[in-house]
Design a protein around this motif. Structure first.
Motif, PDB file in Angstrom:
ATOM      1  N   GLY A  83       0.802  -1.209   0.000  1.00 53.96           N
ATOM      2  CA  GLY A  83       0.000   0.000   0.000  1.00 53.96           C
ATOM      3  C   GLY A  83       0.833   1.256   0.000  1.00 53.96           C
ATOM      4  N   THR A  84       0.248   2.307   0.619  1.00 51.19           N
ATOM      5  CA  THR A  84       0.874   3.624   0.665  1.00 51.19           C
ATOM      6  C   THR A  84       1.057   4.033   2.112  1.00 51.19           C
ATOM      7  OG1 THR A  84      -0.216   4.208  -1.410  1.00 51.19           O
ATOM      8  CG2 THR A  84       0.676   6.014  -0.077  1.00 51.19           C
ATOM      9  N   TYR A  85       2.173   4.683   2.381  1.00 49.96           N
ATOM     10  CA  TYR A  85       2.457   5.138   3.738  1.00 49.96           C
ATOM     11  C   TYR A  85       2.770   6.629   3.720  1.00 49.96           C
ATOM     12  CZ  TYR A  85       2.526   0.285   5.050  1.00 49.96           C
ATOM     13  OH  TYR A  85       2.151  -1.010   5.263  1.00 49.96           O
ATOM     14  N   TRP A  86       2.231   7.261   4.700  1.00 52.97           N
ATOM     15  CA  TRP A  86       2.437   8.689   4.889  1.00 52.97           C
ATOM     16  C   TRP A  86       3.401   8.868   6.073  1.00 52.97           C
ATOM     17  CZ3 TRP A  86       1.338  13.020   2.304  1.00 52.97           C
ATOM     18  CH2 TRP A  86       1.458  14.245   2.966  1.00 52.97           C
ATOM     19  N   VAL A  97      -1.875   4.446   4.751  1.00 51.58           N
ATOM     20  CA  VAL A  97      -3.026   5.135   4.171  1.00 51.58           C
ATOM     21  C   VAL A  97      -4.043   4.070   3.758  1.00 51.58           C
ATOM     22  CG1 VAL A  97      -3.833   6.636   2.326  1.00 51.58           C
ATOM     23  CG2 VAL A  97      -1.608   7.031   3.379  1.00 51.58           C
ATOM     24  N   SER A  98      -5.244   4.136   4.357  1.00 50.81           N
ATOM     25  CA  SER A  98      -6.274   3.147   4.019  1.00 50.81           C
ATOM     26  C   SER A  98      -7.612   3.849   3.881  1.00 50.81           C
ATOM     27  CB  SER A  98      -6.360   2.056   5.099  1.00 50.81           C
ATOM     28  OG  SER A  98      -6.747   2.650   6.331  1.00 50.81           O
ATOM     29  N   SER A 133      -2.511   5.150  10.460  1.00 45.96           N
ATOM     30  CA  SER A 133      -2.479   3.964  11.330  1.00 45.96           C
ATOM     31  C   SER A 133      -1.083   3.848  11.902  1.00 45.96           C
ATOM     32  CB  SER A 133      -2.817   2.684  10.541  1.00 45.96           C
ATOM     33  OG  SER A 133      -4.115   2.811   9.989  1.00 45.96           O
ATOM     34  N   SER A 134      -1.017   3.228  13.037  1.00 44.02           N
ATOM     35  CA  SER A 134       0.260   3.181  13.745  1.00 44.02           C
ATOM     36  C   SER A 134       1.045   1.916  13.448  1.00 44.02           C
ATOM     37  CB  SER A 134       0.025   3.272  15.258  1.00 44.02           C
ATOM     38  OG  SER A 134      -0.820   2.215  15.665  1.00 44.02           O
ATOM     39  N   PHE A 135       0.523   1.079  12.535  1.00 45.36           N
ATOM     40  CA  PHE A 135       1.262  -0.147  12.263  1.00 45.36           C
ATOM     41  C   PHE A 135       1.140  -0.451  10.767  1.00 45.36           C
ATOM     42  CE2 PHE A 135      -3.077  -1.118  13.397  1.00 45.36           C
ATOM     43  CZ  PHE A 135      -3.491  -1.985  12.414  1.00 45.36           C
ATOM     44  N   PHE A 136       2.063  -1.315  10.301  1.00 42.50           N
ATOM     45  CA  PHE A 136       2.059  -1.699   8.891  1.00 42.50           C
ATOM     46  C   PHE A 136       1.221  -2.959   8.723  1.00 42.50           C
ATOM     47  CE2 PHE A 136       5.855   0.877   9.122  1.00 42.50           C
ATOM     48  CZ  PHE A 136       5.774   1.601   7.950  1.00 42.50           C
TER      49      PHE A 136
END
Length: 1516
Positions: free
Chosen positions: A213-216, A236-237, A243-246
């Motif tokens: 996915g995508t992370y900010w 990013v969901s 969110s605090s975890f992957f």
């Protein structure tokens, strides 16, 4: 379509005819030097990475190549270009108004690759923030000072460099880049595979992955001090933005874009995510929610839906059209086509309930492998990689650049979606020469392609050399062309030596082809496209046509500008219609068909490889070259068919050709017939942010302008080649062409095209020439030399250099003039500067001005040999430049001939202006006003000025022979045209200058006759005298005495100056003017003057040596010097008649020892030499005869001998003391000489010699034969020193003691009478005589002279020995020898002094030395030979009674022989002394206690002889 009002109004104004749009404006690739090849001098930084990642999976991936740029928002003309090159990031800063120094850095990341899809830039008022991520998941954030601020990094502030030309990178150090404030590791987990990265405002970034996915990510604020850290990292969901975890196994992210929502507030960031399932997700950072999830549908060209499996690549761009209104462009690549879909999005957040998502436009292309695309104004710009396409194999074009207008309109159709292709720079010539080249052509053929076309970077050639030659080491301080040539020659020589008998030419060409192929392969790597960057200084509306936007095409190691170019020259020339009879309208199909013909011609030259034709143009006339090339093209039937097809479609082909030629010719003529306006020099633009005017300037602007001009000229040149060949083909195919008539109009156009082609060929040649800096390294420091060698690696063309030094002439008064408009204006201006009115002379003079003589030689060779582009009547002025060129190459003879031919051009304005300049200026400088002076424009004045400039040329190279020749010609010309040359004072000035120059050069060349003439040519008496004096000094100082003596100086001139110089100069300083003056007098047979000069110098040596003798002047040197001078003085006087052998000395100056008194002025010297002055001015004159000088010479010679054995001898010793010293030191020869000269009694000398002989008698005496005090070289065969000494004494006594009563000495008259009737050649005679005056003659082996007696009988005498010491004219002497015919061969020359006192003195000394010492037999015998009375007296004096009785017995026995024959006794008998002797003897006998029987017998015998003698006398 739901489009907002501003966009709707904009689209309504657009009504574009696509065909004409394609023709009117084309983007053309202009290769630049900036950010290309070796142009930037990078400041290198190596940033280390953790060893943990050195073997990670990412480091094994293929290197990533990407590039782009960043435009400053606060500095509109400043931008940064960046390039990712594997593990390196290159950053270069540029400004269009200034040159930025130290503007390039290269960051090398160890053990990792840069994997960012972009480099993040964020600008504040203080900083420029640069962000990136490497393959080992390390995030870097570098802070650079903003150009407007003086802050370097957080927590550290210092004043910025006051030099406004410094780049922001100039003061960066490694510590600013590699620290805890600039990087953070493990920004994402190692298993996270990054697909897309977008940086936002320096503190944020979004990262997309393949399956995560995508992370900010939010980072620590760069404005705050402290280490760089990750404040928050969230997924990013759809349900939760942060969110605090992957989480694992999310959708694949294809691309990301970030934009702020202006409808909400500045802090609301919109994140656009393109996923692998063709969805566009829109999320908000403020609301932390997903606004939209839009599905994308794509169709192929055939109308089929595109499935996910068909998509090979996908990219996205977002453009903000207005508040809350966006344009999305999606690129979808299929197997054999590409799709661009244009969507508009309105109100993505739903804030105004006006949401719309609409497909607006579709564009298709058969092109695949998109490298990059950008949106700018209303255009979509795309860059494609063709390396795997068929087009690349056919055309060689590795890149394609296409663009289209994406303007949205209700009337949109498929034609408006058509891509337009830009003109790309000519591709690399990969194919090799088809036919074998001549041996001498091979090297130049390949070197020209590698180094003269700007197609190969230095890096590609260096890498090719490393592959081609094992262990090649690149030397950055040596020319790459030289290193290439050396490497090839070395390897070729080795191959030829290893293969004897092989075809050397084939091997050479094969090796060059192999190396060239390596260079092409490397250069193709360098030319890989990596990105598009569009620099704009402002946001412009879509209908704005004039702006300062620059479109850059960035390659792996090169940079190009995509320049908008107008093609109206090919069809639209309304303003010139009045000049032609063809007024018909030209339609677009005619233009397109003409372009097809031009392209067809180009294809015949191996994809634009025009070099064979260019080579032929440089050696042959244009008409012959075109005919030859046309015949080659027409050998192909396919070409003929295609040409007939394309050309036959043109309705009025000659009309198009005429309009093209008219427009091209008009570019050589200034508007309204005026000259080019010359601006005053502009000052430097003010630093950004400090106010003040700014101008287009700096290296970047010059690079764009020069490259644009080069591309413009090249394009026109190649089009002219094609047009001229089209016309030539028409003449060859006229029977098959129905749309053209071969008539007078046709041939007029053909000749016009040939003339223009000649001009553009030379102009195109000039654009490829490299400028070579001319720097005298002898005046530079080591650092400056190193800096210069670095700058030399950045080759710049002649055109670039011209613009750089004259940039003020090509800048607008402000930045209001759009840059592209200014470039187009300056291209026209530069063309007029170099070739106004089709006159290439300014270009040639600029090459002279910049000392680019290699290029000038090539240009002049083409002009003078082929006469292409230059009318024959104007060739003379080029001969003048050819003379300048040849002078600098050392071909002075050819230069001289060319300069003579240049005189024919003095009626041409160019040469008239040059001749109106000062003699120091050889050519007219560009942008300098030099109006012709009508008052000084006469033919005579111009000719004189021309000659002076020719002289100046040879003067610069110190070619004195040509300077002499031209100077004489100029002086003769002045006198011939003296009435025509004005102003009159110029004549005087020029004559002085020329005579001075002629004198100087003649003097340096040793042509003293010319120097003498030059001195006399000087128009002023003072100047002439001064140069003649310099000539005298020069000849004297350079030992050119013969020239000094033979040149026809005025009477007394040389004499006067030499006297002045000799008197004023120290006697020990060279040259010796006394000796020069002596030679001068001898040359003119003034022997008395010669002797006077020498005697004066000898006197000065004596007087001046007393003042310096204590300062270690060698006294022996002083004496030797005086001896030599006195010897020459005597020799000079002996050349005179005996009555004139004297000197006249001025007593008033002869005794002076002061140097000041010797510095006589020229007036005094002249007066002293003037006979009238001598008569009118009384002087105390002292006469010195030669005898005085001879005595002085003998004194000095004797003193020197004594000085050698007794160094303490005083230099003030008298003659008598000197004689004593010589006798005491057994220097008998010197003593005799001195004694005779000063008429001393020689007895003491002979007495000392006798004692010396007695000393040598002693058996215990050990003595060196060579050191016994005598000249004994004739007696060395006698080994006994005592015997030698007695023989020498005997010889000396015989020579110097010869009484007149010598019984066997004949007079000359008696000798002649005796030998008249009977002469025995071997009979020896003794002859008495007096030396006749003026008869002495030196022979090689002796002397010859005459003697006479009292009856004036003459006898010629030849002696094989040197002149005796006593010998002088008028002296008495005796010669002993034989008579040979009429000449007397003398073996002895004896002194005739008329007394026997020297024999007597010697005998007296021997007898007084003791009773044991007896007289040698030869001495006793000498007395007995008529001098027995003297010997008797000596024996009696020293009580040698027995010896005395012996002498008396001999005396009376001899006397008896005379009386018995009635002859008179010829000798004296001292009866009184004999009587006294006998009485004393009788008393001795009577008083003796013991009778001495021997004495008694002697007494009795003697008495008997006396009585007998007396009786005989009495009886008579």
């Amino acid at each position: 379509m739901n489009i907002d009002e501003p966009l709707q109004q904009q689209n309504e104004q657009q009504n574009v005819d696509t065909t004409l749009n394609n023709l009117n404006i084309k983007l053309c690739e202009i290769p630049l030097k900036s950010f290309s090849g070796n142009s930037p001098i990078y400041k290198e930084f190596t940033i280390p990475s953790s060893s943990y990642y050195s073997n990670s999976r990412e480091t094994q991936e293929e290197p990533y190549f990407k590039s782009g740029g960043y435009s400053y928002k606060q500095n509109k003309n400043r931008y940064i270009l960046w390039r990712i090159n594997g593990s390196s990031l290159e950053l270069s800063e540029y400004q269009l108004t200034q040159t930025l120094t130290e503007n390039s850095i290269r960051l090398n990341f160890q053990n990792t690759l840069i994997k960012s899809s972009e480099i993040g830039f964020f600008e504040t008022s203080q900083y420029l923030v640069v962000s990136l991520i490497t393959s080992n998941k390390t995030f870097y954030r570098f802070l650079f000072p903003h150009p407007n601020e003086n802050v370097l990094k957080v927590g550290i502030k210092r004043k910025n460099d006051s030099d406004s030309l410094k780049s922001i990178f100039s003061s960066i150090s490694l510590s600013d880049l590699d620290n805890s404030y600039s990087k953070i590791r493990n920004i994402v987990p190692d298993q996270f595979t990054i697909t897309s990265i977008r940086f936002w405002q320096g503190n944020y970034m979004a990262i997309g992955s393949t399956d995560s996915g995508t992370y900010w990510i939010e980072l620590s604020d760069f404005r705050c001090s402290g280490e760089l850290s990750c404040r928050q990292r969230s997924e990013v969901s759809k349900s939760s933005f942060f969110s605090s975890f992957f989480k694992s196994k999310h959708e694949q992210v294809i691309d990301l874009q970030i934009s702020n929502s202006q409808a909400l507030d500045a802090n609301n960031y919109l994140l656009f995510i393109l996923t692998g399932d063709c969805h566009l997700k829109i999320l908000s950072s403020r609301d932390r929610t997903q606004y939209r999830d839009l599905t994308l549908d794509f169709e192929s060209w055939k109308g089929h839906s595109v499935t996910l499996e068909q998509v090979r690549d996908c990219k996205m761009k977002v453009k903000t059209l207005g508040d809350n209104h966006y344009l999305f462009v999606f690129y979808i690549e299929l197997v054999d086509e590409s799709i661009f879909s244009f969507y508009t999005l309105n109100d993505p957040t739903g804030a105004s309930n006006d949401f719309s998502w609409q497909l607006e436009k579709l564009s298709f292309s058969k092109q695949v492998h998109l490298t990059d695309f950008q949106l700018h104004n209303n255009q979509l710009h795309t860059l494609w990689n063709n390396s795997e396409s068929e087009d690349f194999k056919e055309t060689g074009n590795q890149l394609s650049y296409k663009y289209l207008n994406w303007t949205l309109s209700d009337q949109d159709n498929m034609e408006m979606n058509q891509f337009y292709e830009a003109f790309m720079s000519p591709p690399l010539i990969r194919s090799l020469v088809a036919t074998p080249l001549e041996e001498e052509e091979i090297k130049d053929y390949f070197l020209e392609r590698l180094f003269q076309r700007s197609q190969f970077t230095g890096n590609s050639i260096v890498e090719a050399l490393r592959i081609y030659k094992t262990n090649f080491n690149y030397d950055p301080d040596l020319s790459l062309e030289v290193q290439t040539l050396d490497s090839l020659n070395d390897k070729i020589s080795n191959i030829i030596q290893s293969n004897p008998g092989s075809n050397a030419s084939a091997i050479r060409q094969g090796e060059w082809e192999e190396f060239y192929s390596l260079c092409v392969r490397n250069q193709l790597e360098e030319l890989q496209g990596t990105g598009i960057f569009i620099h704009t200084d402002q946001e412009v509306n879509s209908n704005t046509t004039n702006n300062n936007s620059l479109i850059f095409l960035i390659k792996k190691n090169e940079l190009s500008l995509m320049k908008p170019t107008s093609l109206e020259t090919l069809y639209q020339v309304d303003e010139f219609h009045s000049k032609t009879d063809l007024h018909k309208t030209i339609t677009s199909p005619d233009i397109l068909n003409m372009l097809d013909c031009i392209e067809l011609i180009a294809q015949g030259y191996n994809h634009s490889d025009f070099s064979p034709l260019e080579l032929e143009l440089s050696t042959e006339k244009v008409s012959e070259t075109i005919l030859n090339q046309c015949n080659l093209l027409l050998q192909s039937p396919d070409f003929i068919n295609r040409f007939q097809s394309s050309f036959g479609k043109i309705h009025e082909p000659l009309h198009i050709v005429e309009n093209i030629l008219i427009r091209l010719e008009a570019e050589f003529i200034p508007k309204n017939g005026s000259s080019i306006q010359i601006r005053k020099q502009m000052g430097n633009s003010s630093p950004p942010g400090q106010g003040g005017p700014e101008y287009w300037s700096g290296d970047t602007f010059i690079d764009i302008l020069s490259s644009s001009f080069e591309a413009n000229i090249k394009s026109k040149f190649q089009n002219l080649i094609a047009i001229t060949l089209i016309l030539q083909c028409c003449t060859s195919l006229q029977s098959t062409l129905i749309n053209v008539q071969i008539d007078q109009t046709f041939f007029h156009l053909y000749n016009q095209s040939l003339t223009l082609l000649s001009q553009y060929f030379l102009l195109n040649w000039s654009t490829t020439q490299i400028y070579h800096r001319v720097i005298d390294e002898s005046t530079l420091t080591l650092d400056e030399i190193n800096l210069n060698s670095q700058s030399q690696s950045q080759s710049e063309t002649i055109i670039y250099h011209l613009l750089k030094i004259h940039i003020s002439q090509f800048s607008s008064n402000s930045l209001e003039t759009p840059i592209h408009e200014l470039i187009n204006l300056n291209i026209s201006k530069l063309l007029l500067v170099l070739c106004s009115h089709k006159n290439l002379f300014p270009l040639a003079t600029f090459l002279v001005e910049q000392h680019q003589f290699t290029q000038l030689q090539h240009l002049l060779a083409m002009v003078l040999h082929t006469q292409n582009g230059v009318p024959s009547m104007e060739l003379a002025k080029y001969h003048y430049l050819h003379g300048i060129c040849q002078v600098n190459f050392g071909d002075y003879d050819q230069a001289y001939k060319s300069l003579l031919r240049g005189v024919e051009g003095l009626n041409q304005p160019d040469l008239i202006r040059i001749c109106s300049l000062s003699s120091e200026s050889l050519v007219e400088r560009l942008f300098t006003e030099h109006p012709i002076d009508q008052e000084n424009s006469s033919e005579s004045y111009l000719t004189l000025q021309y000659i002076l400039k020719s002289i100046k040329l040879f003067e610069q190279k110190q070619q004195n022979d040509y300077i002499i020749q031209l100077s004489i010609h100029a002086i003769d010309f002045i006198y011939e045209k003296i009435e025509d040359i004005k102003p009159k004072e110029l004549v005087q000035t020029r004559l002085e200058q020329l005579s001075s120059l002629l004198f100087k050069c003649a003097l340096e060349s040793g042509k003293y006759q010319y120097a003498f003439e030059a001195a006399n040519m000087n128009p002023t008496t003072t100047g002439s005298e001064e140069y003649l004096k310099k000539l005298v000094i020069h000849l004297s100082q350079n030992n050119k005495i013969q020239e000094l003596y033979t040149l026809p100086f005025k009477p007394y001139f040389v004499e006067r100056h030499l006297i002045t110089l000799s008197k004023s100069q120290d006697i020990y300083v060279k040259p010796d003017y006394y000796m020069i003056l002596y030679g001068f007098y001898i040359q003119r047979a003034n022997y008395q003057g010669a002797a006077s000069v020498l005697y004066e110098k000898a006197t000065r040596i004596l007087t001046e040596s007393h003042s310096v003798i204590n300062n270690h002047i060698d006294s022996d040197m002083v004496v030797s010097g005086r001896l030599e001078l006195l010897s020459l003085t005597i020799a000079s006087l002996k050349l005179l008649d005996p009555s004139n052998r004297y000197l006249q000395l001025d007593n008033s100056t002869s005794s002076s020892t002061s140097k000041e008194k010797r510095k006589l002025n020229s007036e005094f010297d002249q007066m002293s030499l003037n006979s009238d002055s001598k008569k009118s001015n009384y002087k105390a004159i002292r006469i010195i005869w030669i005898t005085e000088i001879q005595r002085e010479y003998i004194y000095l010679l004797s003193y020197r001998y004594l000085l050698q054995v007794d160094p303490k001898t005083s230099d003030t010793i008298t003659e008598g003391q000197l004689l004593e010293g010589l006798i005491q030191n057994s220097l008998y020869d010197r003593a005799l000489t001195l004694g005779i000269a000063f008429d001393f009694d020689l007895s003491a000398i002979f007495e000392s010699m006798a004692l010396k002989c007695l000393q040598l008698r002693q058996p215990s005496t050990l003595v060196n034969i060579n050191n016994i005090g005598f000249e004994c070289s004739d007696y060395l065969h006698l080994s006994d020193p005592s015997t030698i000494a007695w023989e020498v004494l005997k010889n000396y006594l015989e020579r110097y003691d010869q009484p007149e009563t010598d019984l066997d000495c004949l007079s000359i008259s008696k000798l002649l009478s005796l030998t008249k009737s009977n002469n025995t050649p071997d009979h020896r005679y003794k002859v008495y005589g007096i030396v006749s005056k003026g008869t002495l003659e030196d022979l090689n082996t002796g002397i010859k002279f005459q003697i006479h007696d009292e009856s004036n009988c003459l006898l010629t005498v030849i002696s094989m020995k040197k002149v005796p010491l006593f010998f002088e004219e008028g002296s008495k002497l005796v010669v002993e020898g034989t008579l040979d015919k009429n000449q007397f061969i003398a073996s002895k020359v004896l002194c005739k002094r008329g007394q026997s006192r020297y024999h007597e003195a010697v005998a007296d000394r021997i007898l007084s030395s003791g009773s044991a010492n007896s007289l040698p037999n030869w001495l006793a015998q000498w007395f007995l030979n008529g001098r027995a009375d003297v010997l008797f007296k000596l024996y009696f004096k020293h009580s040698r009674i027995l010896e005395a009785f012996g002498v008396l017995q001999d005396l009376f026995a001899t006397a008896k022989t005379y009386t018995s024959t009635n002859r008179p006794v010829p000798f004296n008998i001292p009866y009184n002394i004999i009587d006294q002797f006998l009485q004393e003897t009788q008393e001795i006998l009577q008083n003796s206690m013991s009778q001495d029987e021997k004495l008694k017998r002697s007494y009795n015998t003697t008495m008997d002889l006396i009585n007998s003698h007396l009786k005989s006398i009495i009886n008579k």
